[in-house]
Enzyme design. Structure first.
Site, PDB file in Angstrom:
ATOM      1  N   ASP A  74       0.867  -1.176   0.000  1.00 18.93           N
ATOM      2  CA  ASP A  74       0.000   0.000   0.000  1.00 18.93           C
ATOM      3  C   ASP A  74       0.908   1.231   0.000  1.00 18.93           C
ATOM      4  O   ASP A  74       1.843   1.308   0.799  1.00 18.93           O
ATOM      5  CB  ASP A  74      -0.888  -0.007   1.243  1.00 18.93           C
ATOM      6  CG  ASP A  74      -1.863   1.142   1.250  1.00 18.93           C
ATOM      7  OD1 ASP A  74      -2.947   0.995   0.653  1.00 18.93           O
ATOM      8  OD2 ASP A  74      -1.541   2.184   1.860  1.00 18.93           O
ATOM      9  N   ASN A  82      -2.137  13.729  -3.275  1.00 17.00           N
ATOM     10  CA  ASN A  82      -3.134  14.217  -4.238  1.00 17.00           C
ATOM     11  C   ASN A  82      -3.710  15.557  -3.790  1.00 17.00           C
ATOM     12  O   ASN A  82      -3.858  16.476  -4.595  1.00 17.00           O
ATOM     13  CB  ASN A  82      -4.272  13.201  -4.405  1.00 17.00           C
ATOM     14  CG  ASN A  82      -3.894  12.040  -5.294  1.00 17.00           C
ATOM     15  OD1 ASN A  82      -2.999  12.128  -6.123  1.00 17.00           O
ATOM     16  ND2 ASN A  82      -4.579  10.927  -5.108  1.00 17.00           N
ATOM     17  N   HIS A  87      -3.526  15.513  -8.441  1.00 18.49           N
ATOM     18  CA  HIS A  87      -3.633  14.109  -8.850  1.00 18.49           C
ATOM     19  C   HIS A  87      -2.543  13.712  -9.830  1.00 18.49           C
ATOM     20  O   HIS A  87      -2.131  12.546  -9.879  1.00 18.49           O
ATOM     21  CB  HIS A  87      -5.019  13.818  -9.421  1.00 18.49           C
ATOM     22  CG  HIS A  87      -6.073  13.778  -8.349  1.00 18.49           C
ATOM     23  ND1 HIS A  87      -6.366  12.631  -7.662  1.00 18.49           N
ATOM     24  CD2 HIS A  87      -6.862  14.754  -7.842  1.00 18.49           C
ATOM     25  CE1 HIS A  87      -7.310  12.891  -6.765  1.00 18.49           C
ATOM     26  NE2 HIS A  87      -7.630  14.169  -6.854  1.00 18.49           N
ATOM     27  N   ASP A  91      -0.373  10.421  -9.499  1.00 13.74           N
ATOM     28  CA  ASP A  91      -0.178   9.445 -10.580  1.00 13.74           C
ATOM     29  C   ASP A  91       1.307   9.174 -10.809  1.00 13.74           C
ATOM     30  O   ASP A  91       1.717   8.031 -11.031  1.00 13.74           O
ATOM     31  CB  ASP A  91      -0.829   9.932 -11.872  1.00 13.74           C
ATOM     32  CG  ASP A  91      -2.351   9.938 -11.796  1.00 13.74           C
ATOM     33  OD1 ASP A  91      -2.913   9.393 -10.817  1.00 13.74           O
ATOM     34  OD2 ASP A  91      -2.987  10.497 -12.716  1.00 13.74           O
ATOM     35  N   ASP A 117      -4.056   2.612  -4.757  1.00 10.81           N
ATOM     36  CA  ASP A 117      -2.651   2.669  -4.344  1.00 10.81           C
ATOM     37  C   ASP A 117      -2.140   1.327  -3.821  1.00 10.81           C
ATOM     38  O   ASP A 117      -1.191   1.270  -3.060  1.00 10.81           O
ATOM     39  CB  ASP A 117      -2.464   3.755  -3.284  1.00 10.81           C
ATOM     40  CG  ASP A 117      -3.295   3.508  -2.034  1.00 10.81           C
ATOM     41  OD1 ASP A 117      -4.115   2.571  -2.032  1.00 10.81           O
ATOM     42  OD2 ASP A 117      -3.125   4.254  -1.055  1.00 10.81           O
TER      43      ASP A 117
END
Length: 194
Positions: A74, A82, A87, A91, A117
């Site tokens: 994770d 974010n 975002h 990414d 994630d």
């Protein structure tokens, strides 16, 4: 069209065009098959195809009496990244983590993006002792990135589960993933305490 009225040269030309078109179709099919199995953003296996590969490796482990290790990962703090950096930056972080995981594993291992994630690494026909060596490489790659980056540190929580047939005859792949996920959450809770 009657082939009697077509010259040999034209017939050869038509056959060559047909072969070229068939080759082009074969390459397109190969490309589409690849794209159907890969997560578009990160370049690792998508969940559907990855779980299919895991199931196949699991059956091989059972029949060959070999261990299989999975690691549930994770990415820590993705929501915060974010929120604070956008975002696009989130990414980039996911893509970076996927790249690190792919670079760190062996040729026989594979990475799956489970969604959001979360990632899963499958280490076929191996033991936790061997996986520890691979994992050290991955952690060094994370440290190296963190040493060169100023906005924030990459951080991952992870948990391993080793399937040993002699001990767990009736386990399923979903239970193996769940067990690795439980181990990952133990690590996440420990990080929060610190």
């Amino acid at each position: 069209m009657s082939y009697n009225n077509v010259s040999k040269e034209r017939l050869i030309e038509i056959l060559i065009q047909k072969d070229d078109m068939l080759e082009e179709l074969r390459l397109e099919n190969k490309k589409l098959s690849y794209l159907a199995n890969i997560d578009g953003m990160t370049g690792v296996l998508n969940k559907k195809s990855g779980l299919g590969f895991l199931e196949r490796e699991f059956k091989l482990s059972q029949s060959n009496n070999k261990n299989l290790v999975v690691c549930f990962i994770d990415v820590d703090g993705l929501k915060t990244i974010n929120d604070n950096f956008g975002h696009g930056e989130g990414d980039k972080l996911l893509t970076c983590i996927a790249k690190i995981l792919k670079e760190g594993i062996r040729k026989t291992d594979f990475v799956i993006r489970m969604g959001g994630d979360e990632f899963l690494i499958v280490f076929p026909e191996t033991t936790m002792q061997e996986v520890n060596k691979v994992w050290e490489r991955i952690l060094k790659l994370v440290e190296k990135i963190n040493g060169n980056y100023e906005k924030y540190n990459l951080s991952i929580s992870y948990g391993f589960y080793e399937y040993i047939k002699k001990m767990e005859e009736k386990l399923s792949t979903s239970e193996i993933i769940k067990n690795a996920d439980i181990e990952m959450y133990k690590m996440k809770r420990e990080k929060r305490r610190i």
